[in-house]
Design a protein around this motif. Structure first.
Motif, short mmCIF file in Angstrom:
data_model
loop_
_atom_site.label_atom_id
_atom_site.label_comp_id
_atom_site.label_asym_id
_atom_site.label_seq_id
_atom_site.Cartn_x
_atom_site.Cartn_y
_atom_site.Cartn_z
N PRO A 1 0.83 -1.20 0.00
CA PRO A 1 0.00 0.00 0.00
C PRO A 1 0.87 1.26 0.00
O PRO A 1 2.02 1.23 0.42
N LEU A 2 0.28 2.38 -0.42
CA LEU A 2 1.04 3.63 -0.49
C LEU A 2 1.49 4.11 0.89
O LEU A 2 2.42 4.89 1.01
N ASP A 3 0.83 3.61 1.95
CA ASP A 3 1.21 4.02 3.32
C ASP A 3 2.68 3.79 3.60
O ASP A 3 3.29 4.50 4.40
N ILE A 4 3.24 2.80 2.93
CA ILE A 4 4.65 2.50 3.22
C ILE A 4 5.51 3.72 2.95
O ILE A 4 6.54 3.95 3.60
N LEU A 5 5.08 4.54 2.00
CA LEU A 5 5.86 5.74 1.66
C LEU A 5 5.95 6.69 2.84
O LEU A 5 6.97 7.34 3.07
N ASP A 6 4.85 6.76 3.59
CA ASP A 6 4.87 7.61 4.79
C ASP A 6 5.88 7.09 5.80
O ASP A 6 6.62 7.86 6.40
N TYR A 7 5.91 5.77 5.97
CA TYR A 7 6.84 5.20 6.95
C TYR A 7 8.27 5.46 6.54
O TYR A 7 9.14 5.71 7.38
N LEU A 8 8.50 5.40 5.24
CA LEU A 8 9.86 5.66 4.77
C LEU A 8 10.26 7.09 5.08
O LEU A 8 11.37 7.36 5.54
N GLU A 9 9.33 8.00 4.84
CA GLU A 9 9.69 9.40 5.08
C GLU A 9 9.83 9.71 6.56
O GLU A 9 10.73 10.45 6.96
N GLU A 10 8.97 9.12 7.36
CA GLU A 10 9.12 9.28 8.82
C GLU A 10 10.50 8.86 9.26
O GLU A 10 11.08 9.44 10.17
N GLY A 11 11.00 7.82 8.60
CA GLY A 11 12.31 7.29 8.99
C GLY A 11 13.45 8.02 8.33
O GLY A 11 14.60 7.56 8.41
N GLY A 12 13.15 9.09 7.64
CA GLY A 12 14.23 9.90 7.07
C GLY A 12 14.76 9.37 5.76
O GLY A 12 15.92 9.59 5.41
N ALA A 13 13.92 8.64 5.01
CA ALA A 13 14.40 8.09 3.74
C ALA A 13 13.76 8.82 2.57
O ALA A 13 12.69 9.41 2.69
N VAL A 14 14.42 8.75 1.43
CA VAL A 14 13.83 9.27 0.20
C VAL A 14 13.92 8.17 -0.87
O VAL A 14 14.93 7.46 -0.97
N VAL A 15 12.82 8.03 -1.61
CA VAL A 15 12.80 7.02 -2.67
C VAL A 15 13.50 7.60 -3.90
O VAL A 15 13.09 8.63 -4.43
N VAL A 16 14.56 6.94 -4.35
CA VAL A 16 15.28 7.46 -5.51
C VAL A 16 15.09 6.58 -6.74
O VAL A 16 15.51 6.95 -7.84
N GLY A 17 14.46 5.44 -6.58
CA GLY A 17 14.23 4.59 -7.75
C GLY A 17 13.33 3.43 -7.39
O GLY A 17 13.17 3.10 -6.22
N ASP A 18 12.70 2.83 -8.41
CA ASP A 18 11.86 1.66 -8.17
C ASP A 18 11.68 0.94 -9.50
O ASP A 18 12.18 1.39 -10.53
N ASP A 19 10.98 -0.19 -9.47
CA ASP A 19 10.67 -0.86 -10.73
C ASP A 19 9.23 -1.40 -10.73
O ASP A 19 8.94 -2.42 -11.31
N PHE A 20 8.35 -0.70 -10.05
CA PHE A 20 6.96 -1.15 -9.96
C PHE A 20 6.19 -0.91 -11.25
O PHE A 20 6.44 0.08 -11.95
N LYS A 21 5.23 -1.77 -11.48
CA LYS A 21 4.34 -1.58 -12.64
C LYS A 21 3.53 -0.30 -12.47
O LYS A 21 3.09 0.28 -13.45
N ASN A 22 3.30 0.10 -11.23
CA ASN A 22 2.63 1.39 -11.02
C ASN A 22 3.60 2.43 -10.48
O ASN A 22 3.24 3.30 -9.70
N GLY A 23 4.85 2.29 -10.90
CA GLY A 23 5.87 3.25 -10.50
C GLY A 23 6.72 3.60 -11.70
O GLY A 23 6.20 3.82 -12.80
N LEU A 24 8.03 3.54 -11.51
CA LEU A 24 8.94 3.97 -12.57
C LEU A 24 8.82 3.11 -13.83
O LEU A 24 9.01 3.59 -14.95
N ARG A 25 8.49 1.83 -13.65
CA ARG A 25 8.38 0.96 -14.83
C ARG A 25 7.27 1.44 -15.78
O ARG A 25 7.32 1.20 -16.97
N TYR A 26 6.31 2.12 -15.21
CA TYR A 26 5.20 2.63 -16.02
C TYR A 26 5.65 3.78 -16.92
O TYR A 26 5.11 4.00 -17.99
N ILE A 27 6.64 4.52 -16.44
CA ILE A 27 6.97 5.77 -17.14
C ILE A 27 8.38 5.79 -17.69
O ILE A 27 8.81 6.77 -18.30
N ASN A 28 9.12 4.71 -17.49
CA ASN A 28 10.55 4.80 -17.77
C ASN A 28 10.93 4.83 -19.25
O ASN A 28 11.88 5.48 -19.63
N ASP A 29 10.20 4.07 -20.08
CA ASP A 29 10.66 3.90 -21.46
C ASP A 29 9.69 4.51 -22.47
O ASP A 29 8.49 4.32 -22.39
N ASP A 30 10.27 5.21 -23.42
CA ASP A 30 9.46 5.86 -24.46
C ASP A 30 9.51 5.07 -25.76
O ASP A 30 10.40 4.26 -25.97
#
Ligand code: SF4
Ligand code: SF4
Lengths: 400, 381
Positions: free
Chosen positions: B244-273
Motif C-alpha cells: 500500500p502507499l502508506d509504506i511511503l509515509d513510513y519511509l519518510e518518517e524514517g528519514g528516507a527518500v525514494v530514488v528509484g523503483d521498478d513497480f508496474k505502477n511506479g517507474l516501470r510505467y513511465i521509464n521507457d518511451d
C-alpha cells in the motif's frame, strides 16, 4: 480400504523406470548430455539430437507420492521460496539445496529446455535451476490460443523450433538429424496411440482400468515417449487389459457410476482417493490430465506436426475451449458426475474451476463438485475437509 | 491551480475515479477501455479513439471475488475483479489483460463470465525477449490487438493518429519522469506519496488534460526548488506493484527518500518511451521489448537482479526494500537471486510481504523502521 488387483505390467514398468533413472545417471559418464525437459515439451527433438531427456516434474511427483514433498519444500522455503509456489518446483529447488535426498538426487542438467504451454511456473523454476546448476536454458514460448491455433502462434512456434534446432546444433556440434526425428516421432505417436486406447477402456461398463491406474501407468508415456520402450510397454499393458476384459476383472468391485476427475491426482493420497471413490461405487473414468499425451504426428510434416501438437496442447487453450473439452470427455466416457480438484500448486488448472463447475452443470445437468488441496504437499490436505466437500456430492449422485 | 489544488485533484481521482471517469466519458462521448497493469500499449487504445483506464486494484470487499477466484490468487487480480463485481468499473466498455503470469492467463475467461464486457482481449507478450522470434511475434500480436480495437471502434487507426498518440504519451512520461527526478532531489517539496499518487492518477486522467496539469505543477514546484536535506537515506523500492502507499509515509518518517523503483505502477510505467521516428507499431513493439525488466516478462536470465543492483549504484542508494505481493509467483521465484545479487553488491536489502486490502500496517511500519535504523536513519515520531 478397497485394494484393486495389481496389474502384472507394473513389474515391467518398475524395470523401465529403474532403467530410465540409471540411464540418466550413466549419461553424463558416457558423454551424453542430460537435458531437463518439461512434460509438454517436444522431447522428440531432444532425442533426435542425441541427448538424454530428464523430467524434473516426475521427480516432484515421486517426492509427493513418497510423502516427502513438505520436507524438500521446507529447504526451498528457508531460502525464501514460499509454500505458495508449485509443489514440483519447491521439491526441485529444495532438493538442489538439500543435504538429504529422500527420493534420490535430482539429476543435474547440462542444459535445460522448457515449454510454457503448461504454465508459468516451469519457466521460472527452470530459470532458477539454470542459474543454480550453471547450465544454459532455452525457453520455448507458447502464447495462449483460443479455439484453434492461430497463424501468428503457429509462425512464432515454428520460428522457435528452428531456433531450438540451431541451438542444439551449436551445442552438440553436429547437424540436426531430421531422419532420426521422423523415427522418434513415429515411436512417440505410436506410444500415444496405444496409451489412448488403454485410457479408452475405462469407458466400458464395468471398466477394467480407471484413472488411478492411469496415474500409475502414465510414467512411461511421460519419460519414455519417443522410444521403443514406451511402445512395448503400452502393447503389454493393452494386452493385459484385453485379458482382463475377457476374464471379467473390473477396476473396482461394484461400479455404479462413472466420474470425470480434474486434473492431477493428489500423489501422496492416491490410494486413499482410489479407495474412497471405490467405496462410493464410483469409477473415475477420465481426466484431461492423463489425456495430455494424445499426440499424433504426420511424418511428412514433422515440424508442422510438432507445432500443432505442442503449441496446441489443451492446457494452452482459452477458458471456453477447456470447458467444452471437459464436457466432451464426460460425454465420451458416459460420466454421471464430475469432481474438480482445486490444486493450490497449479494455478493454470485450478483458477476458473468455480465458474467451470457451474457452467458444466448447467450445460450437462450433471452434478459436480470442487475440492481444495495440494497435489503433493500434505500440509495442505485435510481429510475431514475433503470428505466434507465430497460426501454431499456422492449423496447427490445416488439420489440423482 | 496551485500545487495543493493539482495534487488534491490527483488524489481525489486516484481514490474515487468513478465520477470523474463518467464525466470525461460524457464530455468526450467516448468509450473507455480498461487494462490490467501495465504492459498494455495504451497508445493503441488512445489512437483508436478510446479512453484507456488502468485498473490498479482495490482495497475493500475483496471477498466478492471469492466465488470466482481462489483466495490464493494474487490480491491484485482478486481485488481488481472484486471492483468489477462491486460495480466500481461499470464505466468500462472493454478490457485488455496482458498475459504476465498464470493468474492473468486464467482470469480473462473468468472475467468474461463473471462480469461480461463487449470487448475483452488478451495481450500476449512473448516471455523470451532476446531471440529474433520474440520481436517477430510481438509485431504480429500488436497488429492483432490494433485490429481488434479497430473492429470494436468501427474504423481504422490512421498511422498519423498513432504517431500523435505516441508523442502524447512520450510527453506524459517525460513529465512524470521529471517529477520523479524532482522528488528524489527535493522530497521536501514533493513527497513520495504525492509523486506516486500522480503516477497512479495518470492511469485514469485523459492524457491531454493530464499533461497540462503536470506541466503547470512542474512550473510551480521547480521554481521553489530547494536542495534535499543531505542526511536522507536513499532507497530503492522494488516489486510487482507498489502497495500500500502508506509504506511511503513510513519511509519518510524514517528519514528516507525514494530514488528509484521498478513497480508496474511506479517507474516501470513511465521509464521507457517509444521512438517517434520509427514506424509507429514497431516503435511500440521495441518499447515493450526494451522495457525495464520484470519478473514475469523475460523469464530466461533474470536480468532484473543486475538491473536493480546497477540502478542502486547509479542512484547512490543506501539500501533496497523488496515489496513482495503475496501469491505473485514470478516475483517469488526471483526473490532469492535478487536479494543475493543485491547483497553481493554490498547493498542492504529486505523483503516485506504485502497484500491488497489486508497488509498489516503496524507490522510493516515496525519493520521499515528497523531497517532504516540499521541504515542509520533518524525517527521523528
Ligand atoms: S503442477 Fe501445474 S504449475 Fe506445477 S509444473 Fe505442473 S502445470 Fe506447472
Ligand atoms: S504478475 Fe504477479 S501481481 Fe501481476 S497479476 Fe500475476 S501474480 Fe498478480
Amino acid at each position: 480400504m478397497i485394494k484393486p488387483k495389481p496389474f502384472k505390467a507394473v513389474g515391467l514398468m518398475k524395470e523401465l523406470m529403474d532403467k530410465y533413472y540409471l540411464e540418466g545417471e550413466m549419461s553424463q559418464k558416457k558423454g551424453i548430455p542430460v537435458a531437463w525437459v518439461t512434460a509438454v515439451f517436444p522431447v522428440e527433438i531432444i532425442y533426435a539430437a542425441g541427448l538424454f531427456p530428464y523430467y524434473p516434474e516426475n521427480f516432484g511427483a515421486i517426492a509427493g507420492a513418497r510423502k516427502v514433498a513438505d520436507k524438500l519444500s521446507m529447504v526451498a522455503e528457508a531460502k525464501g521460496y514460499t509454500h505458495d509456489l508449485c509443489g514440483y518446483a519447491r521439491c526441485g529447488i529444495g532438493d538442489a539445496y538439500a543435504d538429504e535426498h529422500p527420493v534420490g538426487k535430482i539429476i543435474k542438467p547440462d542444459l535445460l529446455f522448457c515449454c510454457n504451454t503448461q504454465c508459468g511456473s516451469l519457466p521460472k523454476w527452470f530459470e532458477v535451476a539454470g542459474r543454480f546448476y550453471d547450465a544454459p536454458f532455452f525457453l520455448l514460448d507458447a502464447p495462449q490460443i483460443d479455439d484453434e491455433i492461430d497463424e501468428l502462434c503457429e509462425r512464432y512456434f515454428t520460428l522457435q523450433l528452428k531456433e531450438l534446432i540451431s541451438f542444439l546444433e551449436e551445442f552438440t556440434g553436429r547437424p540436426f538429424d531430421y531422419d532420426r526425428l521422423k523415427e522418434v516421432l513415429r515411436l512417440s505417436g505410436e506410444a500415444c496411440r496405444l496409451w489412448n486406447e488403454v485410457l479408452d477402456s475405462a469407458a466400458l461398463s464395468p471398466a477394467p482400468f480407471n484413472y488411478f491406474d492411469a496415474c500409475i501407468h502414465m510414467a512411461p508415456i511421460v519419460t519414455w515417449r519417443g522410444t521403443e520402450e514406451a511402445v512395448t510397454y503400452y502393447r503389454v499393458l493393452k494386452e493385459e487389459i484385453n485379458e482382463r476384459i475377457k476374464e471379467g476383472i473390473s477396476a473396482i468391485p461394484d461400479e455404479h457410476y462413472k466420474i470425470y476427475f480434474d486434473h492431477i491426482p493428489l500423489w501422496p493420497k492416491l490410494r486413499w482417493f482410489s479407495s474412497y471413490f471405490a467405496q462410493h461405487k464410483a469409477l473415475v473414468a477420465v481426466s484431461q490430465y492423463t489425456h495430455s499425451w494424445a499426440y499424433s504426428f504426420d511424418l511428412n510434416r514433422p515440424i508442422e506436426s510438432l507445432v500443432e501438437n505442442y503449441a496446441g496442447e489443451y492446457v494452452n487453450h482459452c477458458f471456453d475451449y477447456r470447458v467444452q473439452l471437459k464436457i466432451d470427455f464426460m460425454k465420451k466416457y458416459g460420466c454421471d458426475g464430475f469432481v474438480l480438484f482445486s490444486n493450490r500448486s497449479c494455478k493454470p488448472n485450478a483458477l476458473g474451476l468455480y465458474d467451470k463447475r457451474k457452467i458444466i452443470s448447467e450445460a450437462t445437468g450433471l452434478p459436480g463438485v470442487v475440492f481444495e488441496a495440494d497435489m503433493s504437499d500434505l500440509r495442505f490436505f485435510s481429510e475431514s475437509q475433503v470428505r466434507a466437500e465430497l460426501d454431499p456430492f456422492f449423496e447427490q449422485l445416488s439420489f440423482g | 491551480m496551485n500545487k495543493a489544488e493539482i495534487i488534491g485533484y490527483a488524489q481525489r481521482v486516484a481514490e474515487e475515479p468513478g465520477p470523474y471517469v463518467q464525466q470525461w466519458k460524457e464530455e468526450k462521448n467516448v468509450k473507455m477501455i480498461g487494462f490490467l497493469l501495465t504492459d498494455v500499449p495504451e497508445e493503441l487504445i488512445h489512437a483508436a479513439g478510446f479512453l484507456p483506464y488502468g485498473i490498479t486494484g482495490g482495497h475493500s470487499r475483496l471477498s466478492l471475488a471469492d466465488v470466482h477466484l481462489q483466495t490464493w490468487a494474487c490480491s491484485f487480480v482478486r481485488s481488481s475483479l472484486a471492483l468489477a463485481l462491486d460495480g466500481k468499473l461499470d464505466f468500462l466498455d472493454g478490457l485488455i489483460i496482458p498475459q504476465t503470469c498464470d493468474t492473468t492467463r486464467m482470469v480473462l475467461g473468468i472475467w468474461q463470465h463473471a462480469s461480461p464486457l463487449p470487448f475483452l482481449q488478451n495481450f500476449r507478450m512473448p516471455r523470451q525477449v532476446e531471440r529474433p522470434s520474440a520481436r517477430h511475434f510481438l509485431i504480429g500480436e500488436m497488429a492483432r490487438l490494433k485490429a481488434s480495437l479497430e473492429d470494436f471502434s468501427g474504423s481504422e487507426i490512421p498511422e498519423e493518429k498513432l504517431r500523435e498518440s505516441i508523442k502524447l504519451y512520450n510527453r506524459n512520461r517525460i513529465l512524470l519522469r521529471r517529477l520523479y527526478a524532482f522528488h528524489a532531489k527535493c522530497p521536501g517539496v514533493l513527497n513520495a506519496k504525492e509523486l506516486y499518487t500522480l503516477i497512479r492518477a495518470s492511469m485514469f486522467i485523459p492524457r491531454e488534460k493530464l499533461n497540462k496539469l503536470l506541466s503547470s505543477l512542474l512550473k510551480i514546484i521547480e521554481k521553489g526548488m530547494q536542495p534535499a536535506a543531505e542526511d536522507r537515506i536513499r532507497l530503492i523500492i522494488s516489486g510487482t506493484l507498489l502497495e500500500p502507499l502508506d509504506i511511503l509515509d513510513y519511509l519518510e518518517e524514517g528519514g528516507a527518500v525514494v530514488v528509484g523503483d521498478d513497480f508496474k505502477n511506479g517507474l516501470r510505467y513511465i521509464n521507457d518511451d517509444a521512438d517517434e521516428n520509427s514506424m509507429p507499431l514497431e516503435a511500440l513493439v521495441d518499447r515493450q521489448l526494451k522495457r525495464m525488466p520484470f519478473a514475469a516478462y523475460d523469464t530466461v536470465r533474470n536480468k532484473r537482479r543486475f538491473f536493480l543492483a546497477k540502478m542502486a549504484q547509479e542512484k547512490e542508494a543506501d539500501g533496497v526494500i523488496l515489496l513482495h505481493l503475496k501469491y505473485c509467483e514470478p516475483e517469488n521465484f526471483d526473490y532469492y537471486d535478487n536479494i543475493k545479487t543485491l547483497r553481493e553488491a554490498g547493498l542492504p536489502a529486505m523483503r516485506i510481504e504485502t497484500e491488497f486490502g489486508t497488509t498489516s500496517l503496524g507490522q510493516m511500519r515496525t519493520r521499515v523502521q528497523a531497517f532504516l535504523e540499521m541504515l542509520g536513519g533518524e525517527f521523528y515520531d
